[in-house]
Design an enzyme around this catalytic site. Structure first.
Site, mmCIF file in Angstrom:
data_model
loop_
_atom_site.group_PDB
_atom_site.id
_atom_site.type_symbol
_atom_site.label_atom_id
_atom_site.label_comp_id
_atom_site.label_asym_id
_atom_site.label_seq_id
_atom_site.Cartn_x
_atom_site.Cartn_y
_atom_site.Cartn_z
ATOM 1 N N LEU A 185 0.676 -1.121 0.012
ATOM 2 C CA LEU A 185 0.085 -0.097 -0.014
ATOM 3 C C LEU A 185 0.838 1.389 0.090
ATOM 4 C CD1 LEU A 185 -1.822 -2.473 0.908
ATOM 5 C CD2 LEU A 185 -2.959 -0.639 2.489
ATOM 6 N N LYS A 267 -8.233 3.118 7.366
ATOM 7 C CA LYS A 267 -7.364 2.210 7.154
ATOM 8 C C LYS A 267 -8.131 0.878 6.839
ATOM 9 C CE LYS A 267 -3.264 4.405 7.624
ATOM 10 N NZ LYS A 267 -2.445 4.260 8.891
ATOM 11 N N GLN A 298 -1.734 3.878 14.551
ATOM 12 C CA GLN A 298 -0.631 2.754 14.665
ATOM 13 C C GLN A 298 -0.096 2.207 15.990
ATOM 14 O OE1 GLN A 298 2.862 3.923 12.390
ATOM 15 N NE2 GLN A 298 1.388 4.400 10.399
ATOM 16 N N CYS A 457 15.730 13.949 -18.417
ATOM 17 C CA CYS A 457 16.321 13.094 -17.600
ATOM 18 C C CYS A 457 16.893 11.879 -18.090
ATOM 19 C CB CYS A 457 15.307 12.510 -16.360
ATOM 20 S SG CYS A 457 14.050 11.503 -17.328
#
Length: 484
Positions: A185, A267, A298, A457
């Site tokens: 994720l 979440k 968390q 780049c």
């Protein structure tokens, strides 16, 4: 150039069939990673190490080969060597003198010999004979086996002698493709990028899942860093980038869920959606960048409640890591600048977020949530191979590429400052300015709008991403510079 690749030590303790399978996979990965630099590259060996041989001589290509092998999972380290037919001890001495004589005057040195096969001498006899002669003949200051200034290294295999020129450390782990798959994720910040690197380094094929909370710039930024991680550490395998539109989900949470429970429920919704994506792709586990108590969602009670939203295994490589250690790792692997300048969109902000979520309270709040909205988000999820994220930016905006810069145009070198320093872009008669990719979007509006700007780049990936974003914001004076 010849290289001897030493495999990750944990591979060597596997059973013979597993060991051979892992090493065959590593050989295949090396060919895949290097084939655009040398289509004729030879990779041989199946047991304890691999030999890589290339006829490429250009220093730039050789440096690129070494850089890629240093970032290839499955490799502990590899040696640049010079190969010779094995002779007697005097011949071995002469070959070592050829490569080391200039390094020994006034130095403390040691001789290291590794040997495999049947020979009329032992490894220690080689070390003693070669070391004694080199000390007498090359002006060395002395010998120290414990703290030498110079190591004279060689390997003897059957009837071949390899004099070691240089050793390069790699990242270890198992070869990608030999283990299972995961879905990380991704938010594009320090934590998720380092977590993705950790699983890739270990040897897990890592797909990327981004939940778009409403910011197009954020999505482009996550695409960019995901592509960087894949290209640098995982390009031997094709993986997917999945973008799930979560704007409606956020809106439903804001309108239906108590403020203190919003973070945990968001979440849980992400885990539910990621689980469905993983099941669809036959992926074995989810990966997040969470660390214990780094933010309110968390804490251990909250993580337990969050995990109860899925039956799938959730891996958290950073669970006991300190933030500074995570930042240091991001700096080392090259994702720190992406993370520092990642555009953010925060649609769920709890004023007083809970740190001890209760399952019964969460269940109550989720009963207010219309799960049909989550289903719609999953139906609109967009999956694209990571190597094609640039092509999937949208056909409504055409990013023009040019092979040559014209007088009056300005080339913006958007590479990392270290890359610019290592290989500065010099175009006679053309103005070249260094403007790092992570500062481009904020500083572009300060530039003269009457001038034409060409973004440059190395690979053309970041330049196309940023050109697309600038064009979508209404800056029509942008093109991509891709010299032939």
């Amino acid at each position: 150039m010849k290289l001897i690749v030493k495999v990750f030590p944990e591979i060597t303790i596997k059973s013979p069939p597993v060991r051979k399978r892992f090493i065959r996979q590593l050989a295949k990965n090396i060919r895949t990673v290097l084939r655009d630099l040398d289509p004729e590259l030879a990779v041989t060996g199946v047991w304890d190490n691999l030999e890589v041989e290339t006829a490429v001589e250009k220093p730039r290509l050789l440096r690129e080969m070494i850089e890629r092998l240093c970032c290839t999972p499955g490799i502990a380290h590899f040696l640049e060597v010079h190969e010779y037919p094995l002779g007697d001890l005097d011949d071995i001495l002469e070959k070592c003198k050829r490569h080391y004589a200039g390094q020994l005057p006034g130095k403390i040195f040691a001789v290291r010999c590794k040997r495999a096969g049947r020979h009329p001498f032992t490894s220690m006899e080689v070390e003693r004979y070669v070391g004694g002669c080199l000390r007498q003949q090359c002006g060395a200051a002395g010998v120290s086996l414990s703290a030498p200034e110079v190591e004279v290294r060689m390997e003897i295999r059957d009837q071949r002698l390899f004099v070691v020129h240089r050793q390069h450390d790699s990242i270890g782990g198992y070869p990608l493709g030999a283990l299972e798959q995961t879905l990380v994720l991704m938010s594009g910040g320090f934590d998720s990028t380092v977590a993705a690197f950790q699983t890739m380094r270990r040897g897990l094929m890592t797909h990327f899942c981004f939940f778009n909370l409403g910011g197009r710039a954020h999505e482009l930024g996550v695409m960019e860093v995901a592509h960087y991680l894949w290209q640098k550490y995982g390009s031997s395998q094709r993986v997917l980038f999945v973008s799930v539109p979560f704007e409606e989900v956020v809106g439903e949470i804001l309108g239906k869920v108590d403020n203190s429970q919003m973070g945990v429920i968001l979440k849980r919704m992400m885990l539910r959606a990621a689980t469905r994506v993983a099941e669809r792709l036959k992926i074995d586990a989810l990966v997040t960048g969470e660390a214990i108590s780094q933010v309110s969602s968390q804490t251990l009670p909250n993580l337990s409640v969050i995990d109860s939203a899925t039956d799938m295994l959730v891996l958290r490589p950073l669970i006991a890591s300190h933030k500074q250690d995570i930042i240091d790792t991001a700096t080392r692997i090259g994702t720190a600048e992406f993370a520092r300048h990642m555009p953010e969109y925060c649609g769920v902000i709890s004023v007083n977020p809970t740190t001890r979520a209760r399952r019964d309270r969460i269940d109550y709040e989720e009963r207010q949530f219309d799960m049909a909205i989550l289903e719609r988000a999953l139906e609109r999820a967009h999956l694209v191979p990571i190597d094609r994220v640039i092509d999937e930016l949208g056909e409504e905006i055409c990013v023009e590429e040019v092979r040559e810069a014209l007088a009056g145009q300005i080339v913006l070198d958007i590479r990392h400052p270290e890359a610019v320093e290592d290989g500065p872009l010099e175009l006679p008669g053309i103005e070249v300015r260094a403007l790092p990719f992570y500062a481009l979007n904020n500083r572009f509006k300060e530039l003269d709008s009457n001038r034409q700007y060409l973004l440059y780049c190395d690979k053309g990936v970041m330049s196309r991403l940023h050109a697309h974003h600038l064009l979508s914001e209404g800056h029509a004076n942008v093109r991509v510079y891709r010299p032939a």
